[in-house]
Design an enzyme around this catalytic site. Structure first.
Site, PDB file in Angstrom:
ATOM      1  N   LEU A   1      12.366  91.683  30.132  1.00 45.51           N
ATOM      2  CA  LEU A   1      11.912  91.738  29.300  1.00 45.51           C
ATOM      3  C   LEU A   1      10.497  92.508  28.689  1.00 45.51           C
ATOM      4  CD1 LEU A   1      11.339  87.230  30.775  1.00 45.51           C
ATOM      5  CD2 LEU A   1      13.027  88.296  28.738  1.00 45.51           C
ATOM      6  N   ASP A   2       9.994  92.176  28.489  1.00 44.51           N
ATOM      7  CA  ASP A   2       8.535  93.018  27.891  1.00 44.51           C
ATOM      8  C   ASP A   2       7.791  92.924  28.919  1.00 44.51           C
ATOM      9  OD1 ASP A   2      10.053  94.088  25.272  1.00 44.51           O
ATOM     10  OD2 ASP A   2       9.316  92.267  24.719  1.00 44.51           O
ATOM     11  N   LYS A   3       6.897  93.398  28.970  1.00 50.98           N
ATOM     12  CA  LYS A   3       5.308  92.820  30.136  1.00 50.98           C
ATOM     13  C   LYS A   3       4.789  91.928  29.552  1.00 50.98           C
ATOM     14  CE  LYS A   3       1.232  94.757  31.143  1.00 50.98           C
ATOM     15  NZ  LYS A   3       0.142  95.980  30.990  1.00 50.98           N
TER      16      LYS A   3
ATOM     17  N   ARG B   1      10.851  89.894  18.326  1.00 55.17           N
ATOM     18  CA  ARG B   1       8.987  90.245  17.690  1.00 55.17           C
ATOM     19  C   ARG B   1       9.716  91.015  16.557  1.00 55.17           C
ATOM     20  NH1 ARG B   1       7.285  93.800  22.951  1.00 55.17           N
ATOM     21  NH2 ARG B   1       4.746  93.751  21.456  1.00 55.17           N
TER      22      ARG B   1
END
Length: 332
Positions: free
Chosen positions: A165-167, A265
């Protein structure tokens, strides 16, 4: 060549003047090399002399040690790589390990374990936690936490991390604890047999109640830190369901068919609906959100050992939950 064997000592607490506070936890790994400047290096740059003392390190890394105050000339820190040295001067170098070499280490970082058995664990990652060490984040990651959480993690590729997962994305992740489990989970994701659903809040009011975005994704040719819809990219599909639409915002449930980098996104931004607070793709801070409004809320897969179907759900954290309620209330 400066003989690095002239004096060789291990770094200890006595080396505090040459070790920054950030380096302190790694004192035990710091080797000091010390030697006089030979006649053939008289008048040469300091960094050139240091390279002859530690040829196994890159010149860039050694220059960074000089700039950080880890190189002493006649007992005093010298932080200018271009400084000229004189024959007979004594150079001491504290060989602080590179950031990369320190990355894969256990760290006592608390993780929210939703489920765990001898084969795998499911964690609920908070926003702000980086999953895997990389440039700019060589420590304090989920991988570091996993290495401390169970001893077998050190023997597994990426400590058992199957997907990322992205930060600034919160939510559920599955991690393998054995090589067979890791392999089975990775194959299941590649075969699109793992169901992943996300909650997202986007700018703008989507027109359809449900829709799919099927657009290939690849690196943005204008920026290496961004992804984009590009003809030469990899296939990617996101199914979107509008839960509430009001006052310029859309509360969405998104299901992944593929797991490309930044997929939700980029897909939503490509339709003119960037996520709230996702500055990378055109989103603005709003509704109290200061990080991208995205949460991995559901994870379902076949357990690699038992063969049973399992499902895990996660409520969004306080920031996203509050923003979500605002949009739903406005739509009522």
């Amino acid at each position: 060549m400066v003989d690095p064997r002239a004096h060789e000592v291990n770094g200890t607490a006595d080396d505090a003047d040459a070790i920054t506070e950030a380096d302190a936890p790694w004192n035990a790994d710091i080797e000091r090399r010390e030697a006089p400047v030979p006649a053939e290096l008289h008048g040469q740059r300091l960094d050139k002399a240091v390279v002859t003392m530690a040829e196994e390190f890159s010149r860039n890394h050694l220059q960074s040690l000089i700039e950080a105050g880890h190189v002493l000339v006649d007992g005093a820190p010298s932080m200018t790589a271009s400084r000229k040295v004189r024959a007979g001067q004594v150079i001491a170098v504290d060989l602080v390990p590179t950031a990369e070499s320190r990355a894969f280490r256990p760290e006592a970082i608390a993780i929210d374990v939703v489920f765990e058995d001898e084969h795998l664990l499911v964690v609920d990652k908070p926003a702000g936690l980086v999953v895997h060490p990389a440039a700019g984040n060589w420590s304090g990651t989920l991988l570091n936490a996993l290495l401390a959480h169970h001893r077998c993690a050190a023997s597994l590729p990426r400590a058992g991390i199957v997907h990322r997962l992205d930060k600034d994305t919160s939510g559920l992740m599955v991690v393998g604890k054995t090589l067979p489990a890791l392999t089975a989970l990775a194959r299941a994701i590649a075969a699109r047999e793992v169901r992943r659903q996300y909650l997202a809040i986007a700018h703008g009011e989507v027109e359809a109640k449900t829709f799919s975005i099927d657009a290939t994704l690849g690196r943005d040719p204008q920026s290496r830190v961004r992804m984009a819809v590009v003809a030469s990219g990899k296939p990617a599909r996101t199914d979107v369901q509008a839960i509430a639409v009001a006052k310029g915002f859309s509360a969405l449930r998104c299901a992944l068919h593929t797991g490309r980098t930044h997929q939700i996104r980029v897909h939503l931004a490509s339709r003119g609906h960037p996520l709230v607070a996702d500055a990378v793709y055109g989103g603005r801070a709003a509704l109290g959100m200061t990080r991208q409004a995205l949460h991995a809320t559901q994870l379902a897969f076949v357990h690699p050992a038992s063969g049973e179907s399992v499902q895990f759900d996660s409520e969004p954290p306080a920031d996203l939950a509050s923003a979500w309620r605002n949009v739903v209330a406005a739509a009522a």
